[in-house]
Design an enzyme around this catalytic site. Sequence first.
Site, short mmCIF file in Angstrom:
data_model
loop_
_atom_site.label_atom_id
_atom_site.label_comp_id
_atom_site.label_asym_id
_atom_site.label_seq_id
_atom_site.Cartn_x
_atom_site.Cartn_y
_atom_site.Cartn_z
N ALA A 1 -3.56 7.69 -5.27
CA ALA A 1 -2.23 7.08 -5.39
C ALA A 1 -2.47 5.62 -5.78
CB ALA A 1 -1.49 7.18 -4.06
N GLY B 1 0.83 -1.21 0.00
CA GLY B 1 0.00 0.00 0.00
C GLY B 1 0.85 1.25 0.00
N ASN B 2 0.23 2.39 0.22
CA ASN B 2 0.98 3.65 0.28
C ASN B 2 0.34 4.57 1.31
OD1 ASN B 2 -1.04 5.49 -1.10
ND2 ASN B 2 -0.82 3.84 -2.59
N ARG B 3 0.94 5.72 1.52
CA ARG B 3 0.53 6.57 2.65
C ARG B 3 -0.55 7.58 2.32
NH1 ARG B 3 5.72 9.29 4.38
NH2 ARG B 3 4.28 10.46 5.68
N SER B 4 -1.14 7.50 1.13
CA SER B 4 -2.14 8.52 0.78
C SER B 4 -3.35 8.44 1.72
CB SER B 4 -2.59 8.29 -0.66
OG SER B 4 -3.61 9.20 -0.96
#
Length: 405
Positions: free
Chosen positions: A278, A207-210
Site C-alpha cells: 500500500a 500511513g495506512n493500515r496495511s
Amino acid sequence: MFVVVGVTGGIAAYKTVHLVRRLIGEGHEVHVVPTEDALRFVGKPTWEAISRNPVTTSVHEDVATVRHVSLGQRADLVIVAPATANTLAKMAAGLADDLLGTTLLATTAPVVVAPAMHTEMWRHLATQENMRVLRSRGVHVVGPADGPLTGGDSGPGRMSEPDEIADAALAVVTAAEPGRAQDLAGLRVVVSAGGTREPLDPVRFLGNRSSGRQGVALAVAAADRGAEVTLVAAHIDGEVLGGLSDRVRVVSVGTALEMRDAVTDAASVADVVVMAAAVADYRPAAVAESKLTKETQGDRLTLELVENPDIVAGLAAGRMPGQTIVAFAAETSSGDELLERARRKRERKDVDLLVVNEVGWTRGFESADNEVVVIDRSGEVAAQASGSKREVADAVWDAVVTARR
Ligand code: C5P
C-alpha cells in the site's frame, strides 16, 4: 496430518491453546507434549480436553506403546511453542531427558520452533549460537516478535501469534510435500508489501493500515514454488516477517520514494513484479525540521501534499520483454462497480494482472483471511480466491503462471 505440539515452560503457553484449537479445527490429529515446567502455566486437563488426546510428559508413562519414540515416528510435523531458551539449548545439544526430548530426536518430520523469552536471553550469544545450530539442521524458526514482554519491558522475545505459527508451520509441510509444483523455478520475483509512511516531521507520519501479511504470503508461496524472491518490505511487523523462509531476500524501506528506488532496482533483473504494498499516493510537500506544535500552528493545521510517483505504472511503462507486472487494488466499492473500477485501473496502469479486493473499516486489513478477484489484460476475471492469505497467494501465482504461457 499427525501434529506433535511441544509446549515448554513459558507464560506464552496460554497462547498455544489457540494454536492447538486451530490445528484441531482444521482437522489435524494433535498430540500435545508439554515439559513438566509447561504444566505450571497450563495444566494437563486443558491440553487433553483441547487436543482430545492423552497427555504425558515423562518417558516412563504409557511405556507399552513405546510412546517416547512412537510420537516422533508418527509425526508429520512437530511444533515447539513456546520454545524457551532452555529447551532450544537442549535441542541444540540433543538432550532427551523427557518425552519432548525423545520425540524430537525420534522424528524425521519438519520441526518448527516459536521462541519466547526475554530480550536479553534471546540476544545472549549462547542462545544465538544454539539457534544457528538448529537452523543449520533445518529447524524452522518463527519469530520471536518484537513487542511488550511479561515483565513490562519490550523488545524481541515475544512469541509470535498462534495463527502466524500455524500458517508458517503448515506452509513448511506443504513446501516439503514431494511432487509439489515448482512452476516458478528459475524465475526471479519481486514482491512489495506493507504500507509506506510519509513523514510530516521527525515524529509523525501519514500511513495506512496495511499489515504486509498478504505480501509476505505471496513471497513465501513464490519461494515454495521455486522462485528466487526479493521482498521489498515497508513497515512490516517482525511477527509477520517471522514466517519468512530463509530463501527470501528482504529489503526494508520507509517511504514511497524509498520503495520506488528499491523496487526499481530489484525489478531491473526480475521476471515478475508483484506490487502488493500500500503505497501512499501523496506525501507532505515539505517535511518539518522540528516537531510541529500547537504553539506554532495554532488551532488549524493545513498540510500541503504532493503526488508520489505511481511505481507500478512506471515499471509497466518501462517493462523488459517477457516481464510480468502485477498490481493490487484495495477498493471500498463492491459488486459490478468494484469490477469496473478494477478494469479501468488495470488499463490505466497497463499491468498484466490486477488483484482486487474489497476493503473497509472491518474488511481486508490485519486479518488472516482475504478474498480477491484477479483481472487479466482482456478485462476478464482470470481467477477468484478466498481463504487464508496463503491460499490467495497461490491463486495469484497460478494466474501469473497462466498469464506467462
Ligand atoms: O491507484 P492505487 O493506489 O489504487 O493502485 C494500487 C496499486 O498501485 C498497488 O499495486 C500499489 O502497490 C501500486 N501503487 C504504486 N505506486 C503508488 C501508488 C500505488 O505502485 N504511488
